[in-house]
Design a protein around this motif. Sequence first.
Motif, mmCIF file in Angstrom:
data_model
loop_
_atom_site.group_PDB
_atom_site.id
_atom_site.type_symbol
_atom_site.label_atom_id
_atom_site.label_comp_id
_atom_site.label_asym_id
_atom_site.label_seq_id
_atom_site.Cartn_x
_atom_site.Cartn_y
_atom_site.Cartn_z
ATOM 1 N N ASN A 124 0.810 -1.211 0.000
ATOM 2 C CA ASN A 124 0.000 0.000 0.000
ATOM 3 C C ASN A 124 0.847 1.268 0.000
ATOM 4 O O ASN A 124 0.500 2.255 -0.654
ATOM 5 C CB ASN A 124 -0.954 -0.015 1.199
ATOM 6 N N VAL A 125 1.969 1.244 0.709
ATOM 7 C CA VAL A 125 2.867 2.402 0.706
ATOM 8 C C VAL A 125 3.429 2.616 -0.695
ATOM 9 O O VAL A 125 3.461 3.748 -1.211
ATOM 10 C CB VAL A 125 4.010 2.204 1.719
ATOM 11 N N SER A 126 3.874 1.547 -1.351
ATOM 12 C CA SER A 126 4.443 1.648 -2.695
ATOM 13 C C SER A 126 3.424 2.179 -3.690
ATOM 14 O O SER A 126 3.706 3.104 -4.469
ATOM 15 C CB SER A 126 4.952 0.278 -3.159
ATOM 16 N N THR A 128 0.557 3.809 -3.144
ATOM 17 C CA THR A 128 0.109 5.168 -2.838
ATOM 18 C C THR A 128 1.146 6.201 -3.261
ATOM 19 O O THR A 128 0.816 7.224 -3.873
ATOM 20 C CB THR A 128 -0.188 5.307 -1.333
ATOM 21 N N PHE A 129 2.414 5.943 -2.940
ATOM 22 C CA PHE A 129 3.468 6.876 -3.324
ATOM 23 C C PHE A 129 3.549 7.005 -4.842
ATOM 24 O O PHE A 129 3.738 8.094 -5.385
ATOM 25 C CB PHE A 129 4.805 6.400 -2.750
ATOM 26 N N ALA A 192 -3.843 0.086 6.915
ATOM 27 C CA ALA A 192 -2.982 0.376 5.765
ATOM 28 C C ALA A 192 -3.788 0.384 4.467
ATOM 29 O O ALA A 192 -3.645 1.288 3.634
ATOM 30 C CB ALA A 192 -1.856 -0.648 5.680
ATOM 31 N N ALA A 196 -4.636 3.818 2.264
ATOM 32 C CA ALA A 196 -4.169 3.842 0.878
ATOM 33 C C ALA A 196 -5.336 4.048 -0.085
ATOM 34 O O ALA A 196 -5.239 4.824 -1.046
ATOM 35 C CB ALA A 196 -3.445 2.536 0.552
#
Length: 295
Positions: A124-126, A128-129, A192, A196
């Motif tokens: 989710n971090v990848s 979203t960024f 998370a 996201a």
Amino acid sequence: MSPSSSPGRPSGSVAPWLGAVAVLQLVHLTAVATSLQDPHRLSLVGDAAGWTVGLLAVLGTLAAALSFAPGDYLRRVWGLLTVGAGLSLISTALRSYWMHAVPDVPFVDSPLLPVRMVVVVLANVSTTFALVMLARTYQQSGLQPPSSSRATLLWAVAAMSALVVGGPALVTAMGHLGKDFASTCTAIIALASTLADMTTILLVAPILRVAYMLRGGRLAWVWWAMGASGAVWLFYDAREWLGMVLPGNPAETVELLRTLRTSGLAMLGLAGWLQRSALAASQRDARAATAVSPS
């Protein structure tokens, strides 16, 4: 940054590709609808669908990433989307392995649960960024759509939708933190994913504005596909309360709405493939123009 191919006439029709996504969605929906009374079969249907669209998302985003030169801004964007899609597929693989290896034990009792928690958070971090970077692509290249009252309204609608859809889920997930290890891991996964998806819903506004600005060009369908993918997650995340307000059995309605994950991931993969095709067509046009230009 080297921007993607310039707007122009679209090369070929995207109708067959959109039709393929619709067929995948219909097949998954039909399979779930006919398996609602059989939990084991329902799990197998979800497993098969997860692998299918997960692979499509990885292949599509990877094709887009590799179509750009190393160091290109958009290569980084699509590379992060590939990482997110790959980690999402790993999450599917963990659940799939446990379902087939230890079918009598729920995954929440599996020692793989904390591993999946880390994988889901990183995915989710990848993603979203990457979407934030994608939404800023044309701002970076000086082609940001102009501000307008319609744009402000679209932002407001997206923000309200994100709050309405994600707010209750965030509250529920936070309430499960600290209850026990399994509940905490599950709550972190939910937090998370929800955060996201709320960000994705917010980013639908700038993505759709760029798609509208590029209408009629090769790149327009890339952005429409990304916007549609984000919009699908809006309904996917709202499945719990939609299940309560729509007619029929709420639990069954939630399972049917859960199939929207297929369209969300398939449209992401399609966007990647369309990006690759648009760039390849632009490069062919450039070579042709160079070949016929006077010396």
